[in-house]
Design a protein around this motif. Structure first.
Motif, PDB file in Angstrom:
ATOM      1  N   ALA A 144       9.320  23.595 -39.184  1.00  0.00           N
ATOM      2  CA  ALA A 144       8.555  23.728 -37.821  1.00  0.00           C
ATOM      3  C   ALA A 144       9.546  23.518 -36.853  1.00  0.00           C
ATOM      4  CB  ALA A 144       7.334  23.002 -37.672  1.00  0.00           C
TER       5      ALA A 144
ATOM      6  N   ASN B 232      12.644  23.648 -36.627  1.00  0.00           N
ATOM      7  CA  ASN B 232      13.840  24.604 -36.646  1.00  0.00           C
ATOM      8  C   ASN B 232      13.659  25.773 -35.882  1.00  0.00           C
ATOM      9  OD1 ASN B 232      15.397  22.712 -38.161  1.00  0.00           O
ATOM     10  ND2 ASN B 232      14.778  23.739 -40.176  1.00  0.00           N
ATOM     11  N   CYS B 233      12.530  25.874 -35.159  1.00  0.00           N
ATOM     12  CA  CYS B 233      12.041  27.035 -34.582  1.00  0.00           C
ATOM     13  C   CYS B 233      12.404  26.914 -33.086  1.00  0.00           C
ATOM     14  CB  CYS B 233      10.373  27.347 -34.507  1.00  0.00           C
ATOM     15  SG  CYS B 233       9.799  27.991 -36.071  1.00  0.00           S
ATOM     16  N   SER B 234      13.512  26.228 -32.735  1.00  0.00           N
ATOM     17  CA  SER B 234      14.180  26.215 -31.489  1.00  0.00           C
ATOM     18  C   SER B 234      15.701  25.819 -31.864  1.00  0.00           C
ATOM     19  CB  SER B 234      13.322  25.121 -30.617  1.00  0.00           C
ATOM     20  OG  SER B 234      13.641  23.767 -31.075  1.00  0.00           O
TER      21      SER B 234
ATOM     22  N   SER C 246      10.619  32.306 -40.919  1.00  0.00           N
ATOM     23  CA  SER C 246       9.411  31.871 -41.145  1.00  0.00           C
ATOM     24  C   SER C 246       8.933  31.512 -39.673  1.00  0.00           C
ATOM     25  CB  SER C 246       9.450  30.538 -41.974  1.00  0.00           C
ATOM     26  OG  SER C 246      10.421  29.662 -41.263  1.00  0.00           O
ATOM     27  N   CYS C 247       9.617  31.449 -38.633  1.00  0.00           N
ATOM     28  CA  CYS C 247       9.003  31.238 -37.288  1.00  0.00           C
ATOM     29  C   CYS C 247       8.439  32.591 -36.831  1.00  0.00           C
ATOM     30  CB  CYS C 247      10.216  30.814 -36.199  1.00  0.00           C
ATOM     31  SG  CYS C 247      11.029  29.509 -36.843  1.00  0.00           S
ATOM     32  N   LYS C 248       7.136  32.206 -36.051  1.00  0.00           N
ATOM     33  CA  LYS C 248       6.489  33.181 -35.386  1.00  0.00           C
ATOM     34  C   LYS C 248       7.113  33.509 -33.995  1.00  0.00           C
ATOM     35  CE  LYS C 248       2.184  32.454 -37.398  1.00  0.00           C
ATOM     36  NZ  LYS C 248       1.563  33.676 -38.242  1.00  0.00           N
ATOM     37  N   THR C 249       7.575  32.276 -33.386  1.00  0.00           N
ATOM     38  CA  THR C 249       8.212  32.401 -31.911  1.00  0.00           C
ATOM     39  C   THR C 249       9.485  31.344 -32.351  1.00  0.00           C
ATOM     40  OG1 THR C 249       6.226  32.657 -30.834  1.00  0.00           O
ATOM     41  CG2 THR C 249       7.728  31.745 -29.673  1.00  0.00           C
ATOM     42  N   PHE C 250      10.600  31.768 -31.559  1.00  0.00           N
ATOM     43  CA  PHE C 250      11.810  30.901 -31.628  1.00  0.00           C
ATOM     44  C   PHE C 250      12.029  30.796 -30.174  1.00  0.00           C
ATOM     45  CE2 PHE C 250      16.207  30.092 -31.638  1.00  0.00           C
ATOM     46  CZ  PHE C 250      16.371  29.225 -32.842  1.00  0.00           C
TER      47      PHE C 250
ATOM     48  N   SER D 236      11.480  32.025 -24.889  1.00  0.00           N
ATOM     49  CA  SER D 236      10.767  32.162 -26.264  1.00  0.00           C
ATOM     50  C   SER D 236      10.978  33.383 -26.547  1.00  0.00           C
ATOM     51  CB  SER D 236       9.058  31.505 -26.010  1.00  0.00           C
ATOM     52  OG  SER D 236       9.244  30.147 -26.038  1.00  0.00           O
TER      53      SER D 236
END
Length: 152
Positions: free
Chosen positions: A25, A27-29, A50-54, A121
């Protein structure tokens, strides 16, 4: 003969996996820095599928004001960088050097000056069918300030 319950090993495995899920989780940024020499500190950013939003967190590590050496981060298809940057110049500083409602732009940040930070985002689902890149569309910056987004 005594039987050992199978629940304990299952729970141990589940607990061991919890930090990995939390790490995924996180790793989504990504952190990205731009300076007064018109350079980003990264040439590539990996975006987990796997991220919905980065989120890209942009920091201007320089000292110059945004009207002189402003930076933004604009996500677009790699093939569209030149056209998006050219149309961004026409939009001017008031439009953060991004043409309003430009369908080629997946996401963009606001324009920042030295010492400032911003973030953008990106809906990861919009990154299908790439390749995609990020670029600064401040006039004259797009030739040097760009990198690739790699969906992994």
């Amino acid at each position: 003969m005594t039987r050992k319950p199978l629940v304990a090993p299952f729970l141990l495995a589940l607990l061991a996996a919890a930090p990995l899920a939390a790490q995924a989780a996180d790793n989504c940024s990504a952190e990205l820095s731009g300076n007064d020499a018109m350079k980003f500190d990264k040439a590539n950013i990996d975006v987990p599928k796997s991220c919905k939003t980065f989120t890209i967190n942009l920091k201007h590590s320089g000292k110059l004001a945004k009207n002189v050496m402003g930076h933004n981060v604009v996500v677009t298809k790699t093939a569209d960088i030149a056209a998006v940057a050219a149309d961004g110049i026409k939009a001017g500083a008031a439009g953060d050097y991004v043409k309003a409602d430009d369908a080629r732009v997946v996401a963009h940040s606001s324009l920042i000056g030295g010492g400032e930070s911003t973030s953008v985002s990106i809906p990861v689902a919009k990154l299908a069918g790439g390749p995609y890149s990020y670029v600064c569309t401040f006039p004259g910056h797009s030739a040097l300030m760009k990198g690739t987004l790699t969906l992994k």
